[in-house]
Design a protein around this motif. Structure first.
Motif, PDB file in Angstrom:
ATOM      1  N   GLY A  64      14.581  -7.248  17.898  1.00  9.15           N
ATOM      2  CA  GLY A  64      13.395  -6.430  17.732  1.00  9.15           C
ATOM      3  C   GLY A  64      13.071  -5.647  18.982  1.00  9.15           C
ATOM      4  N   PHE A  77       9.476   2.810  12.278  1.00  4.40           N
ATOM      5  CA  PHE A  77       9.756   1.416  11.922  1.00  4.40           C
ATOM      6  C   PHE A  77      11.238   1.323  11.580  1.00  4.40           C
ATOM      7  CE2 PHE A  77      10.369  -1.701   8.457  1.00  4.40           C
ATOM      8  CZ  PHE A  77      10.048  -2.850   9.140  1.00  4.40           C
ATOM      9  N   SER A  79      14.515  -1.611  10.567  1.00  2.00           N
ATOM     10  CA  SER A  79      14.893  -2.988  10.207  1.00  2.00           C
ATOM     11  C   SER A  79      16.403  -3.046   9.997  1.00  2.00           C
ATOM     12  CB  SER A  79      14.151  -3.445   8.965  1.00  2.00           C
ATOM     13  OG  SER A  79      14.603  -2.730   7.832  1.00  2.00           O
ATOM     14  N   GLU A  81      19.466  -5.666   8.406  1.00  2.53           N
ATOM     15  CA  GLU A  81      19.752  -6.871   7.622  1.00  2.53           C
ATOM     16  C   GLU A  81      21.252  -7.134   7.632  1.00  2.53           C
ATOM     17  OE1 GLU A  81      19.121  -8.670   3.103  1.00  2.53           O
ATOM     18  OE2 GLU A  81      18.325  -6.678   3.628  1.00  2.53           O
ATOM     19  N   ILE A  86      17.110 -10.810   8.665  1.00  2.55           N
ATOM     20  CA  ILE A  86      16.511  -9.469   8.842  1.00  2.55           C
ATOM     21  C   ILE A  86      15.852  -9.403  10.208  1.00  2.55           C
ATOM     22  CG2 ILE A  86      14.800  -7.838   7.988  1.00  2.55           C
ATOM     23  CD1 ILE A  86      15.142  -9.025   5.222  1.00  2.55           C
ATOM     24  N   SER A  88      13.458  -6.752  12.516  1.00  2.00           N
ATOM     25  CA  SER A  88      12.647  -5.528  12.420  1.00  2.00           C
ATOM     26  C   SER A  88      11.979  -5.236  13.750  1.00  2.00           C
ATOM     27  CB  SER A  88      11.599  -5.668  11.315  1.00  2.00           C
ATOM     28  OG  SER A  88      10.733  -6.748  11.591  1.00  2.00           O
ATOM     29  N   SER A  89      11.620  -3.976  13.900  1.00  2.00           N
ATOM     30  CA  SER A  89      10.999  -3.547  15.161  1.00  2.00           C
ATOM     31  C   SER A  89       9.542  -3.983  15.232  1.00  2.00           C
ATOM     32  CB  SER A  89      11.082  -2.031  15.299  1.00  2.00           C
ATOM     33  OG  SER A  89      10.413  -1.400  14.221  1.00  2.00           O
ATOM     34  N   GLU A  91       6.997  -6.849  13.416  1.00  2.00           N
ATOM     35  CA  GLU A  91       6.939  -7.957  12.475  1.00  2.00           C
ATOM     36  C   GLU A  91       5.818  -7.791  11.457  1.00  2.00           C
ATOM     37  OE1 GLU A  91       9.141 -10.233  12.175  1.00  2.00           O
ATOM     38  OE2 GLU A  91      10.301  -9.643  13.948  1.00  2.00           O
ATOM     39  N   ARG A  94       6.079  -4.269   6.719  1.00  5.74           N
ATOM     40  CA  ARG A  94       7.011  -4.669   5.682  1.00  5.74           C
ATOM     41  C   ARG A  94       7.031  -3.606   4.575  1.00  5.74           C
ATOM     42  NH1 ARG A  94       3.610  -7.199   1.796  1.00  5.74           N
ATOM     43  NH2 ARG A  94       1.553  -7.699   2.668  1.00  5.74           N
TER      44      ARG A  94
END
Length: 455
Positions: A64, A77, A79, A81, A86, A88-89, A91, A94
């Motif tokens: 991240g 943003f 992410s 996977e 996963i 993501s930048s 948390e 979503r």
């Protein structure tokens, strides 16, 4: 709208046009701003996605923190996977899919915030540990405030533009119509008492100057027509007064003592008959002129031989004036004109020649053709016409030197009728004469008169 003044209509039209243009420009600015923001956001998302892909291909450990260091911070943003899970930048961010639409959900302490105003890009990259699913997006809701400010600014600018356009249109129309209002007042002030007054012409060479010149030209023609009408009435009254005075005088003479004197009775009857004939001819000529000017007289165009017409007119004249000789010199050709009026024209010329020639004099009727035109000449060797009178003999009621023409001149309408006949056929009329040597009347015509020449 129909009851509004023209200046008000122009003001509103100017304001409407200016406002429409301003609204179109503002709308174009707003939409182009939206388009630019989305295009710029798309380029930024693609650039960020490419940077992450390069890092993965280089075998870097993507966390991240790493994503944020590459630029995946709000409003961006990212992410990733892979088989391990996963990453993501942010948390608290979503993605959810609802009915085919991707929704960005941001979880804050005060509650989740959702938006579908995003630019999103996906890709698949082969990393060291397998295939990696990448997703990068930019949240466009950050532009909402700026868009609102832009929209409010454009609305305010439009309202101010409408006001300014109305004010400018008002002053422009007022400035434009000031000369017209002045011309209207000047025109309204012109009447029978000041018919010679004219509108003041603007110094600038523009449409208003042309309008004033056109209106002044109209006034000149009306003034000329008014003057001619006044002169016509005055001259007609004068011409009618003379025979009426003579008739009244002989009537008084008969009433007093002439009934018992056969000689005076005969003289009075002859004088009254002569003056009645003069009045009848004068009235007939006046009616002819009035019909011509009111365009109630039409040409009866037919094809006829000019030579036959001249010979016929000469024969009629020999019967009515046996003490004059009539000579016909004519080419044999036909024309398309009003035969009755051309004959009347010749009779008018002959009557004038008879008045100013002595017994046994010769009056020549001549016709010659020259291409599409022909000329009629009526020539005599009589007393002639003075040069100062020659220029005016075609004017109504004009009679040459009264002392020289005493007991010879008529009402002065014959030659003006002749001029009308010639001009109605599209021709020209001129006279040449010298005192003591005679007079020549020349009428030039097109051989074929046009229907439009009818009056």
């Amino acid at each position: 709208m129909k009851r509004l003044k023209l200046s008000t209509k122009i003001t509103w039209n100017y304001a409407l046009i200016f406002t429409s243009i301003l609204l179109i420009i503002n709308l174009a600015v707003f939409l182009s701003t939206q388009f630019y923001n989305r295009l710029s956001a798309g380029n930024e998302v693609d650039a960020l996605l490419a940077s992450i892909e390069d890092e993965i291909l280089d075998g870097a450990d993507i966390t991240g923190e790493k994503l944020r260091s590459l630029g995946a911070v709000s409003p961006f943003f990212a992410s990733m996977e892979d088989g391990s899970g996963i990453t993501s930048s942010q948390e608290q961010f979503r993605l959810e899919e609802r009915e085919g639409d991707v929704i960005l959900v941001k979880d804050f302490e005060k509650g989740p915030v959702e938006t579908d105003k995003i630019i999103l890009s996906r890709s698949r990259v082969a990393g060291p540990s397998g295939v990696v699913e990448l997703l990068v997006l930019k949240d466009l809701s950050v532009f909402s405030f700026m868009n609102s400010v832009t929209l409010v600014t454009l609305i305010i600018a439009s309202v101010l533009g409408i006001f300014v356009s109305y004010v400018v249109g008002y002053f422009i129309s007022r400035q434009s119509f000031t000369p017209i209002l002045s011309m209207t007042k000047s025109a309204a002030a012109i009447g029978p008492g000041n018919i010679h007054d004219r509108l003041e012409e603007p110094d600038v060479q523009d449409e208003l100057k042309e309008l004033s010149q056109t209106f002044n030209g109209l006034l000149d023609r009306l003034d000329d027509a008014y003057s001619k009408q006044a002169k016509f009435v005055s001259d007609a009254s004068h011409e009618l007064r003379t025979p009426l005075t003579v008739i009244k005088g002989y009537n008084d003479l008969l009433r007093r003592w002439g009934k018992e004197d056969p000689e005076i009775l005969e003289e009075a009857i002859q004088a009254i008959r002569a003056e009645t004939d003069n009045m009848s001819m004068l009235v007939e000529n006046l009616l002819f002129i009035a019909k011509g000017e009111n365009k109630k007289m039409k040409l009866d165009l037919t094809t006829f031989s000019v030579k036959d017409l001249l010979e016929e007119t000469a024969k009629d004249s020999e019967l009515s004036v046996p003490d004059r000789d009539f000579l016909v010199l004519s080419d044999d050709f036909t024309v398309f004109q009003d035969r009755r009026m051309i004959k009347q024209l010749l009779r008018i010329f002959i009557e004038n020649s008879v008045k100013f020639t002595k017994a046994d004099a010769t009056i020549t009727l001549k016709a010659e053709e020259a291409g599409d035109v022909y000329r009629l000449h009526v020539m005599d060797d009589g007393e002639g016409i003075a040069e100062e009178d020659l220029k005016r003999i075609f004017e109504r009621f004009y009679v040459a030197d009264k002392a020289r023409t005493k007991n010879k001149a008529g009402s002065g309408l014959g030659l003006s009728i002749a001029k009308w006949i010639v001009e109605t056929h599209g021709g020209t009329l001129e006279a040449s004469s010298r005192l003591g040597e005679g007079t020549t009347m020349t009428a030039s015509f097109p051989k074929r008169a046009e229907k439009s020449g009818s009056s």
